[in-house]
Design a protein around this motif. Structure first.
Motif, PDB file in Angstrom:
ATOM      1  N   ASP A 104      53.953  31.118  86.022  1.00 59.11           N
ATOM      2  CA  ASP A 104      54.145  32.495  85.567  1.00 59.11           C
ATOM      3  C   ASP A 104      54.957  33.286  86.591  1.00 59.11           C
ATOM      4  O   ASP A 104      55.659  34.230  86.235  1.00 59.11           O
ATOM      5  CB  ASP A 104      52.779  33.160  85.358  1.00 59.11           C
ATOM      6  N   PRO A 128      58.016  33.808  83.590  1.00 61.78           N
ATOM      7  CA  PRO A 128      58.014  35.026  82.765  1.00 61.78           C
ATOM      8  C   PRO A 128      57.606  36.296  83.496  1.00 61.78           C
ATOM      9  O   PRO A 128      58.022  37.388  83.107  1.00 61.78           O
ATOM     10  CB  PRO A 128      57.031  34.693  81.638  1.00 61.78           C
ATOM     11  N   LEU A 129      56.824  36.182  84.569  1.00 57.91           N
ATOM     12  CA  LEU A 129      56.399  37.380  85.309  1.00 57.91           C
ATOM     13  C   LEU A 129      57.289  37.661  86.513  1.00 57.91           C
ATOM     14  O   LEU A 129      57.055  38.640  87.228  1.00 57.91           O
ATOM     15  CB  LEU A 129      54.944  37.257  85.751  1.00 57.91           C
ATOM     16  N   ASN A 160      59.844  23.858  86.912  1.00 58.18           N
ATOM     17  CA  ASN A 160      59.755  24.302  85.519  1.00 58.18           C
ATOM     18  C   ASN A 160      58.721  23.511  84.728  1.00 58.18           C
ATOM     19  O   ASN A 160      58.056  24.059  83.833  1.00 58.18           O
ATOM     20  CB  ASN A 160      61.124  24.213  84.850  1.00 58.18           C
ATOM     21  N   LYS A 177      55.292  24.940  84.688  1.00 53.80           N
ATOM     22  CA  LYS A 177      55.128  26.136  83.852  1.00 53.80           C
ATOM     23  C   LYS A 177      54.525  27.319  84.627  1.00 53.80           C
ATOM     24  O   LYS A 177      53.488  27.874  84.267  1.00 53.80           O
ATOM     25  CB  LYS A 177      54.279  25.827  82.623  1.00 53.80           C
ATOM     26  N   HIS A 214      62.447  29.182  85.728  1.00 53.73           N
ATOM     27  CA  HIS A 214      61.904  30.093  84.718  1.00 53.73           C
ATOM     28  C   HIS A 214      60.478  30.494  85.083  1.00 53.73           C
ATOM     29  O   HIS A 214      59.616  29.643  85.326  1.00 53.73           O
ATOM     30  CB  HIS A 214      61.918  29.436  83.340  1.00 53.73           C
TER      31      HIS A 214
END
Length: 291
Positions: free
Chosen positions: A91, A122-123, A86, A89, A120
């Motif tokens: 995607d 987002p994509l 995480n 960061k 996590h």
């Protein structure tokens, strides 16, 4: 497709490698058993291709693989790993197989979903089957865990990764080669021509087949990078379908049509050692190739 090697043959070869390990000093034994298995390396790779849309420039993918929970890798390590991923960061997150070493004997299964669902991206989060995910009647257990943790399980399937401007790339996932039934044509069935494609295949040696299809990159695990490598001798552990491609980058086919990356994985199996093959996370950054 490479010739299948039986599990019995693989086990005989693995047990035979113990004789070489006995040659290690006590210090080397401690290092290979306790120190190197916890030395996580983060590899940074740029994926460049002319078919990558401009809007995908800078998209970050984290690949992790082969945790083999229940053998040497622990839930504490998995929690730490989730935090590390995480912090990168990503995607997109890809898991390329072998979550538990023996799914039908793993006693902390109810604790896995709360940890994995904290990842996590987002994509999307995507995964495929490894041989240990099928072993011990574990296929349904693995699928249930990963889907409950919001992963998309790709079993000879494709998924489109689309941005807000409607630009897209395609992700393929095939079944494991040892205990499953990989089917590349089926995975490609709904993929239009002239789109950038990434294949997730637990077994790296299937790249020899994948290079004959419109696939541009393949991401694999399974090999553990050989897990134990002795100078002047080489890798002691080469599982079936990871005999040829052990770790890192390879280019295959006429004109380097396919690029293969083999992740060394995080856990261990058969032998609780890593030597000259430390665990890894891989961070891929997409980049449009300029004319």
């Amino acid at each position: 497709m490479p010739k299948k090697t039986t599990r019995r043959t693989f086990l005989k070869r693995t047990i035979g490698s113990l004789f070489t390990l006995f040659g290690l000093s006590s210090g080397g034994y401690y290092y290979a058993n306790k120190i190197e298995p916890s030395m996580l390396g983060i590899e940074q790779i740029t994926i460049t291709h002319s078919l990558i849309p401009d809007s995908f420039n800078g998209i970050r993918i984290v690949q992790f693989s082969d945790t083999h929970l229940g053998f040497q890798y622990t839930l504490h390590q998995l929690k730490k790993l989730v935090n590390q991923i995480n912090q990168l960061k990503p995607d997109l997150i890809f898991f390329t197989g072998d979550l538990m070493d023996e799914p039908n004997r793993y006693t902390e299964m109810n604790k896995l979903v709360p940890i994995l669902e904290k990842l996590h991206a987002p994509l999307g989060k995507f995964c495929i089957f490894g041989n240990h995910d099928h072993g011990g009647y574990g296929s349904d257990l693995y699928r249930n865990i990963m889907e409950a943790a919001n992963f998309t399980v790709l079993l000879n399937q494709s998924s489109v990764i689309k941005l807000q401007d409607h630009s897209k790339i395609y992700l393929l996932g095939i079944d494991d080669a040892m205990l499953g039934s990989p089917d590349l044509p089926l995975a490609l069935k709904n993929v239009p021509k002239n789109n950038f494609t990434i294949l997730l295949s637990h077994a790296p040696d299937l790249a020899d087949d994948a290079q004959n299809y419109p696939i541009h990159w393949q991401l694999s695990g399974h090999s553990h990078g050989g897990q134990v490598k002795i100078p002047l001798i080489g890798a002691l552990i080469k599982p079936p379908f990871a005999q040829k491609y052990l770790e890192g980058l390879y280019t295959l086919g006429e004109g380097n049509k396919l690029t293969l990356y083999v992740n060394r994985g995080l856990g261990t199996t058969r032998l609780p050692f890593r030597f000259l093959s430390k665990p890894e996370l891989t961070v891929f950054t997409l980049n449009k190739e300029k004319a």
